[in-house]
Enzyme design. Structure first.
Site, PDB file in Angstrom:
ATOM      1  N   ALA A  68     -10.296  -5.859 -11.815  1.00 45.60           N
ATOM      2  CA  ALA A  68      -9.672  -4.597 -11.427  1.00 45.60           C
ATOM      3  C   ALA A  68      -8.153  -4.706 -11.360  1.00 45.60           C
ATOM      4  CB  ALA A  68     -10.223  -4.134 -10.079  1.00 45.60           C
ATOM      5  N   ASN A 124      -9.953  -8.808  -8.108  1.00 42.99           N
ATOM      6  CA  ASN A 124      -8.557  -8.437  -8.283  1.00 42.99           C
ATOM      7  C   ASN A 124      -7.947  -9.186  -9.469  1.00 42.99           C
ATOM      8  OD1 ASN A 124      -5.831  -7.934  -8.082  1.00 42.99           O
ATOM      9  ND2 ASN A 124      -5.570  -8.948  -6.109  1.00 42.99           N
ATOM     10  N   CYS A 125      -7.569  -8.443 -10.502  1.00 41.04           N
ATOM     11  CA  CYS A 125      -6.987  -9.062 -11.691  1.00 41.04           C
ATOM     12  C   CYS A 125      -5.767  -9.902 -11.351  1.00 41.04           C
ATOM     13  CB  CYS A 125      -6.609  -7.979 -12.703  1.00 41.04           C
ATOM     14  SG  CYS A 125      -5.660  -8.569 -14.121  1.00 41.04           S
ATOM     15  N   PHE A 126      -4.902  -9.389 -10.464  1.00 40.33           N
ATOM     16  CA  PHE A 126      -3.667 -10.090 -10.158  1.00 40.33           C
ATOM     17  C   PHE A 126      -3.838 -11.148  -9.069  1.00 40.33           C
ATOM     18  CE2 PHE A 126      -1.868  -6.845 -12.748  1.00 40.33           C
ATOM     19  CZ  PHE A 126      -0.730  -7.429 -13.289  1.00 40.33           C
ATOM     20  N   LYS A 141       2.069 -13.922 -10.730  1.00 44.40           N
ATOM     21  CA  LYS A 141       1.618 -13.270 -11.960  1.00 44.40           C
ATOM     22  C   LYS A 141       2.401 -11.988 -12.189  1.00 44.40           C
ATOM     23  CE  LYS A 141      -2.702 -11.605 -14.082  1.00 44.40           C
ATOM     24  NZ  LYS A 141      -4.171 -11.649 -13.936  1.00 44.40           N
TER      25      LYS A 141
END
Length: 225
Positions: A68, A124-126, A141
């Site tokens: 996400a 969480n993508c980040f 990131k």
């Protein structure tokens, strides 16, 4: 992101040339990876007070994979192209080169992340940085990317964190969420886009022709959603 998917399909069928696209989100939204099944139930009812109006956070699904992404204070890029050979990570590297070179021209050095498959357990993508992501010297990131392939045609798009709201990130991902890097105080959005366009022209040996979508194309995209 429906536009990204449409551009990929058009390019695959030979109806559209390779495309470089930049866009932002209003109101903020959370995009889920195409295969992402697990995410907190409360995301379906989140609201943001960034504008003082208590707007509902849209929850959408990307045509590409990954975890996400909270789209707020970020710049989204999209590259649609074909003819690139190699493994998925090699293709990532070929496309990401314009991001690395563009940010280097602004005095910012980026490197690839090191996380392994453990990222799949983090919604969480980040929250993690894989070999397809770009991080700052301190490991923070800055850019998360994802791909979708249709035959030889490739869509790679990603989120560049420029001016994220830390409180909103904690509201979405929890109070123990990372503190996202904030760069807007040093780099305005227009400056970043200009630097990335110059880098893309150099890396891909191409010329950019600005071509807005026509009314007919917008109708086709909306009917395709």
């Amino acid at each position: 992101m429906a536009v990204d998917r449409w551009l990929l399909e058009q390019h695959e069928s030979g109806k559209h040339s390779p495309t470089l696209r930049f866009y932002t989100w209003s109101p903020p939204a959370i995009s889920l990876g195409y295969h992402q099944k697990k995410y907190p139930e409360y995301w379906q009812n989140l609201r943001t007070n960034l504008t003082g109006q208590g707007e509902k956070l849209d929850l959408v699904r990307r045509p590409s994979g990954g975890r996400a992404v909270l789209h707020q204070g970020d710049l989204t890029y999209a590259v649609v192209t074909s003819g690139l050979v190699g493994s998925r990570i090699q293709v990532y590297a070929k496309i990401c080169e314009f991001l690395i070179q563009g940010w280097r021209s602004l005095g910012v050095e980026l490197n690839y992340g090191q996380a392994g498959r453990g990222y799949i357990h983090n919604p969480n993508c980040f929250g993690t940085a894989t070999g397809a992501d770009l991080v700052l010297a301190n490991g923070s990131k800055l850019i998360g990317s994802a791909q979708l392939r249709r035959g030889e045609a490739i869509l790679q798009h990603g989120s560049i964190l420029l001016d994220p709201d830390t409180d909103l990130f904690k509201q979405v991902f929890g109070k123990d969420a990372f503190t996202p890097v904030q760069l807007l105080q040093n780099f305005h959005q227009e400056t970043v886009i200009e630097a990335l366009i110059v880098a893309a022209c150099d890396v891909f040996n191409m010329q950019i022709e600005v071509q807005p979508l026509s009314e007919t194309e917008w109708k086709e995209i909306l009917n395709h959603c």
